[in-house]
Design an enzyme around this catalytic site. Structure first.
Site, PDB file in Angstrom:
ATOM      1  CD  GLU A 142      -2.683   1.237   2.568  1.00 57.39           C
ATOM      2  OE1 GLU A 142      -2.939   2.327   3.118  1.00 57.39           O
ATOM      3  OE2 GLU A 142      -3.111   0.143   2.996  1.00 57.39           O
ATOM      4  CD  GLU A 147      -3.589   7.318   5.200  1.00 58.90           C
ATOM      5  OE1 GLU A 147      -4.599   6.700   5.588  1.00 58.90           O
ATOM      6  OE2 GLU A 147      -2.426   7.000   5.527  1.00 58.90           O
TER       7      GLU A 147
END
Length: 672
Positions: A142, A147
């Protein structure tokens, strides 16, 4: 679209790689510019649905085909989180992915976005390995490009992170970036990564804030295809959950998502020219490859003059007194690249390494210089036949081996140089004072200095290969995983090596060899003129570049063994490293018997007598193609009479063996 920060990155790269660069620019591979109206384009995006918490105990339900949660208008994609009851959850939002529609391995991935805010709000722009359906998470890998977790003033910080599998455990690493003022909900910002086989770098507004090396084997996940995700989560383990301060609706606004592939405009480009020059060197040339799509701007150190070629790919300069750097600013369609070459001032005399007694017209020289006075000095019985006072002289040598001297006067000062002239002969390579050590490894191209019929015999003029020792006739190449080797070996050639044996012992010999023939050889090893190991053959290895290690046999060596010859009775193979390791005495080594072996007569017509066979069990006669034509078992006889009348006229080899392993090879010539 070019990377506007590339010039800065290249300057960093060049500090590590001063001789060449991999100059990068990027071509657009895929994008969604959101210049349409409606739900996100289904040819690019799939909306995932559900309210399962998504592994993080999130509070939202992701909807499908609901423009209240995802819509495109006015050039923007807007993902909206609403406070509403749906599917057993108190909030709705959207999660868009490109899996099955677009994936990428390496490149530049970016999105220009304006982020939401508030406690429990969690927008993300990220990537996941396509292998997730086969290996699961985190083994698929990932890459979190952006974020942000809202609340408590955290809206001014975003995070970039990798997740992977570490021997069955979840591992992660990353960093964050914080704005100097304001928050990410105030305006649009550009979030991107540059992903190469070596690293992943994170950027915000083209400012790099983190890099991770992905070359270790444990990060293999990041060398596969990944798809893109955009989502806006509400609540979860990391951000916490909305409270009374959280305002709804909250929106993640996306101006575009773009993926670029790297286009290598310049690959391993170097400034061609001498690395070392003399003080005041005249008309030294430096160049880069020419392309009509590039412009060139050269810069040279103080005291160096560009005579011609500025604004071209090729310059000529007169050097100054000091070491310095030549730089070319190379501008193409993507960016300007700074390519440079360090030039060391090292005034020296050049000439032949070895000179024969009474050799005529030997040339010694240095760089041509401007505004310099030069004076050469040679031994008393050496005659300078031309060039005194210039940068080069011709001499007729005598019998004295003393240094040649050169004094130079110019604006840099006075310089005195010495050049050692060595009498022609056979010497160890590459250091004439250092023999090859046994035990140890000797590469086949490290044969002695000396030349044809002194340190080697090669049957073809000139070096047929492109490997080391190009100043010799021996044919060399670099085909054993980048290691040098001798190739094009033909019948009757040989190579010699000056050696130093550490101590008297048995030594096992292993060889790196390659051949496309059914068999190569035989060949043999001689030490101080005595054959100690012969009849070595090479079976087909699968090709001329398919090198394999074979065990050649064992020899007994002492400190008195100082010269090794590898003699190729028959060629047809390539030879690389020769490794000698100490071992115990094998049954097939009977060194004391070598001197007693005799074959008579040679040449012979009908029979031969072989004497001195005590301790040997078998004699095998084979032709030049390696085919066995006769085999005799010795029943402990000292002398054998062998009938050779049925053999055709020509050259044969007798392999004389003990305990089924060949130890000695002798040549036989059959005549009528």
């Amino acid at each position: 679209m070019p990377n506007r920060n590339k010039k800065y990155l290249i300057s960093i790269l060049l500090s590590a790689l001063p001789l060449f660069i991999f100059a990068q620019c990027y071509e657009l591979l895929w994008s969604d510019e959101f210049n349409y109206t409606g739900y996100p384009d289904s040819t690019y995006w799939t909306a995932e649905e559900g309210g399962s918490g998504w592994g993080n105990n999130e509070s939202q339900y992701y909807t499908v085909n609901d423009p209240g949660n995802a819509k495109v208008e006015n050039g923007l994609l807007t993902i909206t989180a609403l406070k509403e009851n749906y599917g057993g959850r108190n909030y709705t939002s959207a999660r868009l992915i490109t899996r099955g529609k677009f994936n990428v391995q390496y490149g530049k991935v970016e999105a220009r976005m304006k982020l939401p805010y508030g406690q429990g709000i969690w927008p993300a722009f990220w990537m996941m390995g396509e292998s997730i359906t086969e290996v699961g998470w985190p083994a698929c890998g990932e890459i979190d490009i952006m974020e942000m977790i809202g609340g408590n003033g955290r809206e001014k910080t975003t995070h970039g992170t990798l997740h992977w599998d570490n021997n069955g455990n979840h591992a992660q690493a990353g960093s964050s970036y914080t704005l100097e003022s304001g928050t990410f909900s105030d305006d649009f910002h550009l979030f991107s990564i540059i992903w190469t086989p070596q690293s992943i770098r994170w950027f915000i507004d083209d400012i790099q804030f983190h890099v991770i090396d992905i070359t270790p084997a444990g990060l293999s996940e990041f060398h596969s295809n990944f798809f893109i995700l955009l989502n806006l989560a509400v609540g979860g383990n990391w951000p916490g959950y909305p409270d009374a301060t959280t305002q709804f609706p909250q929106a993640l606004e996306v101006d575009y998502v773009r993926v670029y592939k790297e286009s290598t405009e310049i690959e391993e480009i170097t400034v061609e020219g001498d690395d070392h020059v003399a003080q005041k060197a005249a008309e030294k040339e430096f160049s880069l490859p020419y392309s009509s799509g590039w412009t060139y701007n050269w810069s040279v150190p103080e005291g160096v003059e560009i005579i011609s070629g500025q604004d071209s790919s090729h310059i000529i300069v007169n050097w100054g007194c000091e070491t310095g750097t030549i730089t070319c600013y190379l501008t193409g369609s993507c960016e300007t690249y700074e390519i440079y070459k360090q030039i060391t001032v090292d005034t020296e005399i050049h000439g032949p390494m070895f000179v024969s007694e009474n050799q005529q017209e030997a040339l010694f020289y240095t760089d041509s210089m401007i505004a310099s006075v030069l004076n050469w000095t040679v031994p008393s019985d050496i005659e300078i036949t031309g060039g005194q006072g210039t940068d080069s002289i011709y001499v007729n040598w005598g019998t004295t081996y003393e240094n040649i001297s050169l004094s130079i006067e110019n604006s840099c000062g006075n310089t005195n140089l010495e050049y050692e002239v060595i009498k022609a002969g056979q010497y160890p390579y590459p250091d004439i004072n250092t023999p090859h050590s046994i035990p140890g490894t000797i590469n086949a191209v490290e044969f002695d200095y000396g030349g044809q019929d002194i340190s080697y015999r090669d049957n073809t003029p000139g070096n047929e290969g492109s490997g080391a020792r190009q100043d010799t006739n021996v044919d060399t190449q670099t085909s054993d995983n980048g290691n040098p080797n001798v190739g094009w070996i033909t019948n009757g050639e040989w190579l010699e090596y000056t050696i130093a044996v550490d101590s008297a012992s048995y030594y096992a010999i292993e060889l790196r060899v390659a051949t496309a023939n059914s068999v190569g050889g035989p060949f043999s090893f001689h030490f101080n003129g005595v054959e100690l190991l012969g009849g070595i053959t090479v079976a087909n290895t699968g090709g001329w570049s398919s090198f394999k290690t074979i065990k050649a046999g064992t020899v007994y060596l002492t400190e008195k063994d100082t010269l090794m010859r590898v003699s190729f009775d028959t060629g047809g193979f390539n030879l690389g490293n020769m490794t000698f390791t100490t071992t115990t005495k094998p049954d097939n080594i009977v060194r004391s018997a070598y001197s007693s072996l005799r074959i008579f007569p040679v040449p012979a017509s009908d029979h031969i007598d072989v004497s001195g066979l005590k301790g040997f069990e078998k004699i095998v006669i084979h032709d030049l193609n390696g085919s066995v034509v006769k085999e005799i078992i010795n029943n402990d006889s000292e002398i054998l009479k062998i009938d050779i009348q049925p053999l055709k006229n020509g050259i044969y080899f007798l392999k004389i063996a003990g305990n089924q392993s060949y130890a000695v090879v002798q040549k036989l010539i059959k005549i009528s």
